[in-house]
Enzyme design. Structure first.
Site, PDB file in Angstrom:
ATOM      1  N   TYR A  16       6.439   8.565   6.845  1.00 24.50           N
ATOM      2  CA  TYR A  16       5.259   7.755   7.169  1.00 24.50           C
ATOM      3  C   TYR A  16       5.574   6.797   8.325  1.00 24.50           C
ATOM      4  CZ  TYR A  16       1.742   4.091   6.688  1.00 24.50           C
ATOM      5  OH  TYR A  16       0.756   3.174   6.941  1.00 24.50           O
ATOM      6  N   GLU A  38      -5.593   1.558   1.847  1.00 27.94           N
ATOM      7  CA  GLU A  38      -5.154   0.157   1.888  1.00 27.94           C
ATOM      8  C   GLU A  38      -5.873  -0.667   0.829  1.00 27.94           C
ATOM      9  OE1 GLU A  38      -2.749  -1.247   3.437  1.00 27.94           O
ATOM     10  OE2 GLU A  38      -2.231   0.101   5.072  1.00 27.94           O
ATOM     11  N   TRP A  46       2.950  -0.043  -1.663  1.00 23.79           N
ATOM     12  CA  TRP A  46       2.409   0.986  -0.785  1.00 23.79           C
ATOM     13  C   TRP A  46       2.984   2.358  -1.127  1.00 23.79           C
ATOM     14  CZ3 TRP A  46      -1.571   2.283   1.690  1.00 23.79           C
ATOM     15  CH2 TRP A  46      -1.567   3.148   2.788  1.00 23.79           C
TER      16      TRP A  46
END
Length: 198
Positions: A16, A38, A46
Site C-alpha cells: 500500500y 477512511e 488502518w
C-alpha cells in the site's frame, strides 16, 4: 530502500505504501473508495481496514457510488451480517450509503468529485518536506477547511483528522518523509501537475 516507518514489514502495508499512498488520484471511483475506507477506519487501525478491503469492495458494489446510493434497509441488514466481512458498525455502514448520495450531488454540481476536491489546492498536490515521521501532523488548516465544507454538504465521518488521512492517501497532500524512496518521484509528479494548464 528506505520507507516511511509506518509501512513496517507487513506485506499489505508495504505494498500500500509503495504503490498507492500519496499518489494523486483524479478518478471518482478511487476517491469514493478511499472516502468509504477512511470513514470505516475511524477509531480503528488502518491495517484492519486494508485487510478487509476486498470484502468492502464486494459489500459496496466495487465502490460505485451510483449503486451504493440506492442501498436501502435490506442492504444495511445484509452488510451488518457476520458473513459480510466488513466492520459491523451500523453508523458507519449507513454513513457510507449517505456519503454516496452526497458524493453524487457534488459530482453533479462540479462535473466530478475530483474537480471539487482538487480545487482546494489548485489542482496540484501540497508538497511537504518532513524529515521525521514524528513531524507529520494529524491534521492541517487545509484538512480543517475541507472537513468544514464536507460537513456543510452533509458528509458524515469527515472530521479534520480523518480528512487529513484521506488527503494523504489520495495524494492531495504529499507526506512521505524526504528520506523515503517514494518522496522524490511523487514530488516530481506534483511539479509536473503544477505545470499543467488548469
Amino acid at each position: 530502500m528506505r520507507r516511511c516507518k509506518w509501512a513496517g514489514s507487513r506485506e499489505l502495508y508495504v505494498r500500500y505504501h509503495d504503490e498507492e499512498w500519496g499518489v494523486p488520484q483524479f478518478d471518482d471511483g478511487v476517491l469514493f473508495e478511499f472516502l468509504t475506507l477512511e470513514a470505516a477506519q475511524a477509531g480503528l487501525q488502518w491495517y484492519l481496514i486494508l485487510s478487509r478491503r476486498e470484502a468492502y469492495r464486494r459489500a459496496f458494489a466495487d465502490f460505485q457510488p451510483e449503486i451504493v446510493a440506492r442501498y436501502g434497509e435490506q442492504d444495511v441488514a445484509r452488510l451488518l451480517a457476520p458473513d459480510a466481512g466488513i466492520i459491523r458498525n451500523q453508523a458507519k455502514v449507513e454513513a457510507a450509503i449517505h456519503n454516496a448520495r452526497v458524493f453524487l450531488e457534488v459530482k453533479e454540481a462540479h462535473g466530478s468529485f475530483a474537480n471539487w476536491l482538487w480545487r482546494f489546492v489548485d489542482g496540484k498536490p501540497e508538497v511537504h518536506c518532513f524529515a521525521r515521521e514524528e513531524d507529520v501532523p494529524a491534521t492541517s488548516p487545509l484538512a480543517e477547511r475541507v472537513s468544514r465544507e464536507m460537513r456543510a454538504l452533509g458528509f458524515r465521518f469527515v472530521g479534520p483528522v480523518m480528512v487529513y488521512a484521506y488527503l494523504q492517501a489520495v495524494g492531495v497532500v504529499l507526506d512521505h518523509v524526504v528520506t523515503c524512496f517514494r518522496y522524490e518521484p511523487l514530488r516530481a509528479l506534483a511539479q509536473s501537475l503544477a505545470r499543467e494548464p488548469r
